[in-house]
Scaffold this active site. Structure first.
Site, PDB file in Angstrom:
ATOM      1  N   ASP A   9      56.409  82.233  26.488  1.00  0.00           N
ATOM      2  CA  ASP A   9      56.093  81.146  25.168  1.00  0.00           C
ATOM      3  C   ASP A   9      56.718  80.385  25.084  1.00  0.00           C
ATOM      4  O   ASP A   9      56.250  79.016  24.450  1.00  0.00           O
ATOM      5  CB  ASP A   9      55.961  82.217  24.145  1.00  0.00           C
ATOM      6  CG  ASP A   9      57.187  83.131  23.794  1.00  0.00           C
ATOM      7  OD1 ASP A   9      58.567  82.735  24.438  1.00  0.00           O
ATOM      8  OD2 ASP A   9      57.245  83.777  22.617  1.00  0.00           O
ATOM      9  N   GLY A  10      58.175  79.931  25.448  1.00  0.00           N
ATOM     10  CA  GLY A  10      58.837  78.782  25.373  1.00  0.00           C
ATOM     11  C   GLY A  10      58.372  77.719  25.990  1.00  0.00           C
ATOM     12  O   GLY A  10      58.123  76.416  25.552  1.00  0.00           O
ATOM     13  N   GLY A  19      62.880  82.146  31.841  1.00  0.00           N
ATOM     14  CA  GLY A  19      63.292  83.179  32.890  1.00  0.00           C
ATOM     15  C   GLY A  19      62.544  83.017  34.276  1.00  0.00           C
ATOM     16  O   GLY A  19      61.129  83.155  34.018  1.00  0.00           O
ATOM     17  N   ARG A  22      63.479  91.307  26.029  1.00  0.00           N
ATOM     18  CA  ARG A  22      63.917  90.588  24.976  1.00  0.00           C
ATOM     19  C   ARG A  22      63.453  91.336  23.914  1.00  0.00           C
ATOM     20  O   ARG A  22      64.119  92.202  23.422  1.00  0.00           O
ATOM     21  CB  ARG A  22      63.071  89.068  25.163  1.00  0.00           C
ATOM     22  CG  ARG A  22      63.806  88.153  24.625  1.00  0.00           C
ATOM     23  CD  ARG A  22      63.521  86.796  25.144  1.00  0.00           C
ATOM     24  NE  ARG A  22      62.042  86.351  25.291  1.00  0.00           N
ATOM     25  CZ  ARG A  22      61.375  85.481  24.775  1.00  0.00           C
ATOM     26  NH1 ARG A  22      62.093  84.358  24.315  1.00  0.00           N
ATOM     27  NH2 ARG A  22      60.052  85.163  25.151  1.00  0.00           N
ATOM     28  N   ARG A  79      51.862  77.991  45.114  1.00  0.00           N
ATOM     29  CA  ARG A  79      50.890  78.044  46.337  1.00  0.00           C
ATOM     30  C   ARG A  79      49.376  77.856  45.760  1.00  0.00           C
ATOM     31  O   ARG A  79      48.841  77.026  46.483  1.00  0.00           O
ATOM     32  CB  ARG A  79      51.345  79.232  47.193  1.00  0.00           C
ATOM     33  CG  ARG A  79      50.466  79.378  48.327  1.00  0.00           C
ATOM     34  CD  ARG A  79      50.755  80.626  49.084  1.00  0.00           C
ATOM     35  NE  ARG A  79      49.949  81.040  50.271  1.00  0.00           N
ATOM     36  CZ  ARG A  79      48.705  81.423  50.297  1.00  0.00           C
ATOM     37  NH1 ARG A  79      48.176  81.938  49.210  1.00  0.00           N
ATOM     38  NH2 ARG A  79      48.098  81.822  51.341  1.00  0.00           N
ATOM     39  N   ARG A  87      66.326  76.618  31.427  1.00  0.00           N
ATOM     40  CA  ARG A  87      66.288  76.796  29.957  1.00  0.00           C
ATOM     41  C   ARG A  87      66.345  75.352  29.197  1.00  0.00           C
ATOM     42  O   ARG A  87      67.682  74.854  29.622  1.00  0.00           O
ATOM     43  CB  ARG A  87      66.978  77.898  29.097  1.00  0.00           C
ATOM     44  CG  ARG A  87      66.557  79.233  29.664  1.00  0.00           C
ATOM     45  CD  ARG A  87      66.715  80.325  28.828  1.00  0.00           C
ATOM     46  NE  ARG A  87      66.771  81.706  29.621  1.00  0.00           N
ATOM     47  CZ  ARG A  87      65.394  82.397  29.429  1.00  0.00           C
ATOM     48  NH1 ARG A  87      64.532  81.895  28.867  1.00  0.00           N
ATOM     49  NH2 ARG A  87      65.542  83.447  30.028  1.00  0.00           N
ATOM     50  N   ASP A  96      55.510  89.798  27.304  1.00  0.00           N
ATOM     51  CA  ASP A  96      55.395  89.772  25.711  1.00  0.00           C
ATOM     52  C   ASP A  96      54.391  88.726  25.202  1.00  0.00           C
ATOM     53  O   ASP A  96      54.806  87.979  24.225  1.00  0.00           O
ATOM     54  CB  ASP A  96      56.817  89.193  25.245  1.00  0.00           C
ATOM     55  CG  ASP A  96      57.456  88.186  25.812  1.00  0.00           C
ATOM     56  OD1 ASP A  96      56.791  87.515  26.651  1.00  0.00           O
ATOM     57  OD2 ASP A  96      58.578  87.637  25.111  1.00  0.00           O
ATOM     58  N   THR A 105      56.279  86.166  33.082  1.00  0.00           N
ATOM     59  CA  THR A 105      57.549  86.595  32.326  1.00  0.00           C
ATOM     60  C   THR A 105      57.523  88.298  32.688  1.00  0.00           C
ATOM     61  O   THR A 105      56.723  88.830  32.378  1.00  0.00           O
ATOM     62  CB  THR A 105      57.601  86.252  30.966  1.00  0.00           C
ATOM     63  OG1 THR A 105      58.682  87.298  30.400  1.00  0.00           O
ATOM     64  CG2 THR A 105      56.357  86.676  30.071  1.00  0.00           C
ATOM     65  N   ILE A 106      58.747  88.622  33.062  1.00  0.00           N
ATOM     66  CA  ILE A 106      58.870  90.105  33.116  1.00  0.00           C
ATOM     67  C   ILE A 106      58.802  90.839  31.997  1.00  0.00           C
ATOM     68  O   ILE A 106      58.720  91.999  31.809  1.00  0.00           O
ATOM     69  CB  ILE A 106      60.219  90.357  33.979  1.00  0.00           C
ATOM     70  CG1 ILE A 106      61.329  90.213  32.977  1.00  0.00           C
ATOM     71  CG2 ILE A 106      60.433  89.776  35.370  1.00  0.00           C
ATOM     72  CD1 ILE A 106      62.491  90.907  33.505  1.00  0.00           C
ATOM     73  N   ASP A 107      58.817  90.276  30.641  1.00  0.00           N
ATOM     74  CA  ASP A 107      58.781  90.809  29.618  1.00  0.00           C
ATOM     75  C   ASP A 107      57.626  91.360  29.258  1.00  0.00           C
ATOM     76  O   ASP A 107      57.409  92.111  28.029  1.00  0.00           O
ATOM     77  CB  ASP A 107      59.320  90.049  28.390  1.00  0.00           C
ATOM     78  CG  ASP A 107      60.908  89.593  28.546  1.00  0.00           C
ATOM     79  OD1 ASP A 107      61.638  90.277  29.358  1.00  0.00           O
ATOM     80  OD2 ASP A 107      61.230  88.462  28.156  1.00  0.00           O
ATOM     81  N   ARG A 149      74.101 115.241  33.920  1.00  0.00           N
ATOM     82  CA  ARG A 149      74.330 114.279  33.146  1.00  0.00           C
ATOM     83  C   ARG A 149      73.288 113.925  32.259  1.00  0.00           C
ATOM     84  O   ARG A 149      72.122 114.046  32.669  1.00  0.00           O
ATOM     85  CB  ARG A 149      75.196 113.098  33.849  1.00  0.00           C
ATOM     86  CG  ARG A 149      76.487 113.195  33.952  1.00  0.00           C
ATOM     87  CD  ARG A 149      77.096 112.267  34.882  1.00  0.00           C
ATOM     88  NE  ARG A 149      78.288 112.316  35.264  1.00  0.00           N
ATOM     89  CZ  ARG A 149      79.154 111.692  36.041  1.00  0.00           C
ATOM     90  NH1 ARG A 149      78.520 110.783  36.889  1.00  0.00           N
ATOM     91  NH2 ARG A 149      80.179 111.759  36.267  1.00  0.00           N
ATOM     92  N   ARG A 176      68.138 109.160  38.274  1.00  0.00           N
ATOM     93  CA  ARG A 176      67.781 110.599  38.096  1.00  0.00           C
ATOM     94  C   ARG A 176      68.481 111.687  39.221  1.00  0.00           C
ATOM     95  O   ARG A 176      69.085 112.579  38.924  1.00  0.00           O
ATOM     96  CB  ARG A 176      66.344 110.975  37.952  1.00  0.00           C
ATOM     97  CG  ARG A 176      65.944 112.302  37.456  1.00  0.00           C
ATOM     98  CD  ARG A 176      64.660 112.665  37.485  1.00  0.00           C
ATOM     99  NE  ARG A 176      63.648 111.883  36.283  1.00  0.00           N
ATOM    100  CZ  ARG A 176      63.728 111.967  35.108  1.00  0.00           C
ATOM    101  NH1 ARG A 176      64.648 112.842  34.865  1.00  0.00           N
ATOM    102  NH2 ARG A 176      63.114 111.389  34.323  1.00  0.00           N
TER     103      ARG A 176
HETATM  104  O1  F6P Z   1      62.450  86.347  29.503  1.00  0.00           O
HETATM  105  C1  F6P Z   1      62.881  87.097  30.341  1.00  0.00           C
HETATM  106  C2  F6P Z   1      64.334  87.679  30.330  1.00  0.00           C
HETATM  107  O2  F6P Z   1      64.780  88.254  31.553  1.00  0.00           O
HETATM  108  C3  F6P Z   1      64.456  88.636  29.139  1.00  0.00           C
HETATM  109  O3  F6P Z   1      64.340  89.795  29.684  1.00  0.00           O
HETATM  110  C4  F6P Z   1      66.102  88.531  28.871  1.00  0.00           C
HETATM  111  O4  F6P Z   1      66.077  88.798  27.694  1.00  0.00           O
HETATM  112  C5  F6P Z   1      66.345  87.020  29.132  1.00  0.00           C
HETATM  113  O5  F6P Z   1      65.281  86.471  29.975  1.00  0.00           O
HETATM  114  C6  F6P Z   1      67.597  86.764  29.729  1.00  0.00           C
HETATM  115  O6  F6P Z   1      67.797  85.318  30.002  1.00  0.00           O
HETATM  116  P1  F6P Z   1      68.957  84.668  30.810  1.00  0.00           P
HETATM  117  O7  F6P Z   1      68.426  84.770  32.166  1.00  0.00           O
HETATM  118  O8  F6P Z   1      68.982  83.460  30.269  1.00  0.00           O
HETATM  119  O9  F6P Z   1      70.131  85.383  30.706  1.00  0.00           O
END
Ligand code: F6P
Length: 325
Positions: free
Chosen positions: A103-104, A11, A171, A21, A72, A129, A125-127, A162, A154
């Site tokens: 990690d992949g 991702g 992830r 760069r 991927r 993790d 990665t934005i996660d 609401r 909000r």
């Molecule tokens: O690992 C980054 C991420 O955006 C996760 O937060 C999310 O689960 C996944 O990739 C989404 O993957 P894709 O872009 O293949 O739908």
């Protein structure tokens, strides 16, 4: 080393362009020519490899995504496919590789390293993790996007009395939900690390309503539950009219924040210096104020603990106030 290459994989994350760069510029500083591999490991195997010049990388500091594009490519787990990638590198005389991703991406980098091309990995990665770094490139930009979206939610949530149920990415990691929840002062944060008890949430939401609270925000890490279904239940079993919002891929885009740009610059400069000093097989990362490196195998075996203190803080608040954090 005279020639190295760089790829982005998995991702995409804001700040990847800054890292690319910096790799090119640091390479030039050491007299190393840098090649870009397009579309991650897929492009490596297909031979989509072109030299990158200083000019190619001008005016990209503020651009989200990755100019090298990403993919991927699970096929790269196979040894025969990996060997094809190595051949493509050797054909161009490339002696070292920098891989940018999660990690992949690290697993692919480890394979390339073991097959004889020294490789260094950069966490992006934005996660957030990745256990071998406090923060990964892109996390704070995605957090900013999530926070900004929730501030907007909000407004409307308040106007309509609401409850908003908001799904964020991550992830299997709750950092984005947790930090965004702290940043916007949400009422509930549901993450893989904390789990959730639906009855407690419903009771607490009803209590809030009885206390005349005007609106509620419930943040949920993706894959924890179906947010549309959760919103339906809250709508049915509390007095709040409830809507679900899935922030989705918008969290992956946008211009990187200053923090992500600085982090990407520091990590990328360090990665190229490692390769220049003949050190492959590492991932780079940030620990406190330091930029550090860890063997890729070790990094892949680490458990994520960086944010545990913050999850712990929530545990303490829960005990003290006797309510659901
Ligand atoms: O690992 C980054 C991420 O955006 C996760 O937060 C999310 O689960 C996944 O990739 C989404 O993957 P894709 O872009 O293949 O739908």
């Amino acid at each position: 080393m005279k020639k190295i290459a760089v790829l982005t994989s998995g991702g995409d994350a804001p700040g990847m362009n800054v890292a690319i760069r910096t790799i090119v510029r640091t390479g030039l500083h050491y007299g190393i020519e840098v090649y870009g591999i397009y579309e991650g490991y897929k492009g490596l195997v297909e031979g989509q490899i072109e030299p990158l010049s200083r000019e190619d990388l001008s005016r990209i500091m503020n651009r989200g995504g990755t100019i090298l594009r990403s993919a991927r490519y699970p096929e790269f787990e196979q040894l025969d496919v990996q060997k094809k990638g190595i051949e493509r590198l050797k054909e161009k005389g490339i002696e070292g590789l920098v891989v940018i991703g999660g990690d992949g991406t690290y697993k692919g980098g480890l394979a390339v390293h073991r097959l004889g091309i020294p490789t260094v990995a950069i966490p992006a990665t934005i996660d957030n993790d990745i256990p071998s770094t406090d923060y990964s490139i892109g996390f704070f930009t995605a957090l900013e996007t999530a926070m900004d979206s929730m501030d907007k939610l909000r407004d409307t949530s308040f106007s309509h009395h609401r409850c908003s149920v908001v799904e964020v990415m991550g992830r299997h990691c709750g950092d984005l939900a947790l930090y965004a929840g702290i940043a916007v002062g949400s009422e509930f944060i549901i993450t893989p690390e904390t789990g959730f008890d639906l009855n407690r949430i419903l009771t607490a939401i009803n209590d809030s309503y009885n206390r005349k609270k005007n609106h509620e925000i419930v943040i949920v890490t993706e894959k924890m539950t179906d947010v549309n279904e959760l919103a339906r239940i809250i709508n049915q079993q509390t007095k709040y009219e409830t809507r679900a919002t899935i922030l989705g891929h918008v969290q992956r885009g946008g211009s990187p924040t200053a923090y992500d740009r600085v982090l990407a610059t520091e990590l990328a400069e360090y990665a190229v210096t490692l390769l220049h000093d003949q050190n492959g097989g590492y991932v780079v990362g940030q620990r406190g104020m330091d930029i550090v490196h860890t063997p890729i195998e070790d990094a892949l075996n680490l458990k994520k603990e960086a944010s545990s203190k913050r999850y712990g803080l929530f545990g303490k608040l829960k005990n003290k106030n006797g309510g659901t954090p």
